[in-house]
Motif scaffolding. Sequence first.
Motif, PDB file in Angstrom:
ATOM      1  N   ILE A   1     -12.201 -10.153 -26.058  1.00  0.00           N
ATOM      2  CA  ILE A   1     -12.346  -9.160 -25.583  1.00  0.00           C
ATOM      3  C   ILE A   1     -11.275  -8.078 -26.163  1.00  0.00           C
ATOM      4  O   ILE A   1     -10.425  -8.331 -25.655  1.00  0.00           O
ATOM      5  CB  ILE A   1     -11.947  -8.977 -23.439  1.00  0.00           C
ATOM      6  CG1 ILE A   1     -12.948 -10.038 -23.200  1.00  0.00           C
ATOM      7  CG2 ILE A   1     -12.370  -8.367 -23.161  1.00  0.00           C
ATOM      8  CD1 ILE A   1     -12.601  -9.978 -21.539  1.00  0.00           C
TER       9      ILE A   1
ATOM     10  N   ASP B   1     -13.651  -1.636 -21.908  1.00  0.00           N
ATOM     11  CA  ASP B   1     -14.209  -2.615 -21.129  1.00  0.00           C
ATOM     12  C   ASP B   1     -15.649  -3.150 -21.072  1.00  0.00           C
ATOM     13  O   ASP B   1     -16.083  -2.526 -22.465  1.00  0.00           O
ATOM     14  CB  ASP B   1     -15.072  -1.356 -19.624  1.00  0.00           C
ATOM     15  CG  ASP B   1     -13.458  -0.343 -18.855  1.00  0.00           C
ATOM     16  OD1 ASP B   1     -12.798  -0.894 -18.944  1.00  0.00           O
ATOM     17  OD2 ASP B   1     -13.626   0.414 -18.631  1.00  0.00           O
ATOM     18  N   THR B   2     -16.008  -4.187 -19.913  1.00  0.00           N
ATOM     19  CA  THR B   2     -17.046  -5.056 -20.055  1.00  0.00           C
ATOM     20  C   THR B   2     -18.188  -5.115 -18.838  1.00  0.00           C
ATOM     21  O   THR B   2     -18.022  -6.025 -18.860  1.00  0.00           O
ATOM     22  CB  THR B   2     -16.468  -6.429 -20.676  1.00  0.00           C
ATOM     23  OG1 THR B   2     -15.768  -6.523 -19.930  1.00  0.00           O
ATOM     24  CG2 THR B   2     -15.771  -6.405 -21.917  1.00  0.00           C
TER      25      THR B   2
ATOM     26  N   ASN C   1     -13.884  -4.711 -16.351  1.00  0.00           N
ATOM     27  CA  ASN C   1     -13.547  -6.104 -16.835  1.00  0.00           C
ATOM     28  C   ASN C   1     -13.153  -6.681 -15.860  1.00  0.00           C
ATOM     29  O   ASN C   1     -13.001  -8.318 -15.597  1.00  0.00           O
ATOM     30  CB  ASN C   1     -12.562  -5.976 -17.834  1.00  0.00           C
ATOM     31  CG  ASN C   1     -12.344  -5.179 -19.542  1.00  0.00           C
ATOM     32  OD1 ASN C   1     -13.429  -5.365 -19.406  1.00  0.00           O
ATOM     33  ND2 ASN C   1     -11.436  -4.590 -19.706  1.00  0.00           N
TER      34      ASN C   1
ATOM     35  N   SER D   1     -15.701  -9.906 -15.839  1.00  0.00           N
ATOM     36  CA  SER D   1     -15.053 -10.642 -17.139  1.00  0.00           C
ATOM     37  C   SER D   1     -13.282 -11.451 -16.967  1.00  0.00           C
ATOM     38  O   SER D   1     -14.031 -12.293 -17.053  1.00  0.00           O
ATOM     39  CB  SER D   1     -14.953 -10.664 -18.476  1.00  0.00           C
ATOM     40  OG  SER D   1     -16.097  -9.278 -18.316  1.00  0.00           O
TER      41      SER D   1
END
Length: 958
Positions: free
Chosen positions: A478, A482-483, A524, A527
């Motif tokens: 990462i 942002d994921t 995030n 994740s």
Amino acid sequence: MKKLLFILLITCHFSFGQTEKNLWQPYRISERSGSAHVDLSGTGWTLGHTDQPISGLSELKTLKDEFETSIPNSVHWSYYKAGKLPHPYYHKNSEQYLFMDEKVWYYRKSFKKPAHTQTDVAFLCFDGVDYFARVWLNDSLLGVHEGMFGGPTVEVSRFLKDENELVVEVRAGNWGQKATRLEDLPREGGTGERDYSKRTGFNPRASGKIIKPWVISGGSGGEAFFSVGMWQGVRLEIMPAFHLERPYLTTKSLSATEGKVHLSLEVFANAHSLQKTLHPWQNTQLNHPNEKGSRYDPVEGKWSVQVEITPKNPATKGSAKPLIQEFQLKLYEGRNWLEQDLTLPNPALWNPNGLGDANLYEVKLTLKNDQKAVDQLSFDYGLRTIERVATAGPRTFDRWENWQFVVNGQKIFVKGMNFTPQDILLDLPYERYRWTLEAAKKMGVQLIRIWGGGLLESDHLYDICNELGIMVWQDFPIGNQDTPGYPQDVWEAQVVQNIFRLRNHPSLAVWCGGNEFNPYSYGNAASIGILERNLDIFDKSVATAARFFVRTTPDDGSMHAYPDMDPNWYNRSYKYEAWVSETGMHSIPEPAVFRETVNAKEFFDLGKMWEKDFADKHPEFTHHFTEYGPSRVPRMLSRASHISDMKDPSLETISEATQVGAGEFYQIFSEKMQGNYPVTAGLMPWVFKRHWPVIAIQLMDWFGNAAAPYYFLKRTYEPTHVAADLPRLLWKSGENLPLNARITHSLPSDLRGTVSVSVLDDSFKNLYGKTLTVSQKASSRATVTPLFDLGSFSIPTSYNDRYLFVLLEFKDQGGKLLSRSFYFPRVLSKMQESDFYNQYVNQPMNWITLENGPFLKPTVEKTSTQLTMVKVSEQKTSRDRSAVKIRVTNTGKVPAFMMKVYITGTKRAFTASDNFDWLAAGESRLIDLDVLWREPAESSKAVLEVSAWNAPKQEIKP
């Protein structure tokens, strides 16, 4: 709307009337040995492509440009190695590879059915496919997969025939989302930087559903490249219906007489891993048996597991004893666990570099029935403990970790480095890792951080780090984003597979969520939650502090900083920082890199690379400049301007000057932060080696050649190091230059000897000297002496726009030189300007450019000396490597400054035990060179050279 529909159609694939099975899952299948392990990697593959995914295997007849290749390989390197395209890193040849992420690639291989019984199960295991994949075995579509860090894995027993054909379809992670070319982005009027806001298509810093590191996804510094292909190996694992899986050893405690470890081992009985799920993905109760309870069906037979743990280092076999124990099992149908504490007598410990041998054990686990071996697994393991305790500084944030490493009971200051991938297009042979990591070990590196913009690293890296005693900090991929779009099931599969793969490596010391991202953001939360919960479940070393987890860096007391200032500010600006995770300075690699990769017609006006039209006039040169922009150039050239005139430098001049300028910066910030121990407990400068040939922050170029910053930092990482504690580098005439020194020491022996300082003018005339006796008890493996007051030097009022040399030496009681450091402070008339003086002295400021000098190298050249060189020995250590020993002697009457060893005449890379160094008058030194011959057949043409800025070049020709 039509474009959106097209993307949706190709995302759904074509299923030939079959339901496509998702193949991502968290359970990694362990490697077997002997006939139970069939390696399908290597040669025997073909590669071709289509414009769109095929709808039936019959369409493979229409593949375009099919040719023989090998794996592991990216598509890019397959084309180059087959001679179909020129080198992707030379000139702007990368533009010839731009079509590769737009095509659908098909790998094919035929293989014979391996021998196995009817009750055996066979697993087809892919260790890394980048990125989307479909897999067929013979006429059967096995399923689809996404994610590049492990998988797909399929149980294929029923699909195997006497003669088999394996077909793998691969598409790039940006399929259908081609990004705007860097060259097509406009430059902003004010700065001349590329305007990334105008970039469309795939964004590596906002990758949506694609879990892929940004550096190999067209990210900054690698915009020309987007990797795709089978970048890791393929294997077939054959195992019986009763078999072992995923062994896990943890060290619980160590003493001189015993090491206590815990073994966790899965045992399958008429079942296998791919029949299991980690958890459901819908809301439900996870364990709610009925009134009859869960069913457990006993298995007949006398089952046992034999555990053998044998020391591998011959030197320890006399003291460290092997362990052989057998444990009876009561098995039930399905999955079982053996949980067993073990005690090893007289343990041989795994130690980080510089603290002792990195001793390893071979662990062999054998499943038996009635004393007959049924299945076996083996792996290497190291006995070590890593604890963390508080550093000495104040807590400054809510989130605060203990950063003081205690390794095998000893406190240390951690000498680290950041690592990016060995190659941006994923050409990652064992030998490339070996060269790089051996160079890191020789530099004194104890820990490498695998950066979160890069890879979940290969087994090659971990196996070599286990052997060399290099601890590893592994970021997950990462990076800087942002994921919220990460598919949670795909992400969890990638996370868990890699925890299983890496958790037995003694070198693995730190897990980290990734690079420069906010793990606390809404985007995030899922994740990082998936990562934290699975580390808690599957790596209990984290819970016991034998290995630890940080959510991101910088955070929790760690920091990243890239100042453009006098590096003497480091221990003041960052005096309460517990851990330095990133810091560094740009430089230009050796000229041979650019003469090989860039059109020679562009080597003009190099001192004007900050001008807005420079890129238009130097397209290939700026193509090989990571994140090139006019605003990035001054911090590099300003330091170079103290070394040589930067108005119109040659390639050789600007390369050397930027390297020495950066080297000075690395040396001083390293000394300052090590001297700040025990408040600061670790340092990881950016970055050890680059992933393709570019101008960037680096100690080693892509070809593997160590540059000047490598040697400047190497000297500060020596076990015992003397350093001046200068308050600054710029002075004015008439000032007193305080001469304080300290010694950092990582050996268990006490410090006894003398520390001395000499001040010389820029013609090497001695102006001042003082010597003190040193007697200091060692403190664990991280001793920092109090400051030694070596007096001060009064700079003459007539001494203007000149350099001084400050030389520090530490010798043992017998007079043997143990450490030497040198500095070149400037005495500038500019410092007579009160506004400039007050600003510079009282606060950090951007480094000053010297437009009209003084320039260090031309000054030094005026006072000459003479060097001699003798080749003592040369030994071929492998097909493409040699160990060379030379003796260099300064036969003159003044020091040789920037004594430099070099090799010309052929393509090579090398590291030396000393380089860019100070050699005193009359001093003789043995220097070891490790040489990598890039063209082994041409190695006989190599010319050995030694020179200094004030000594003419001497050569040893073939």
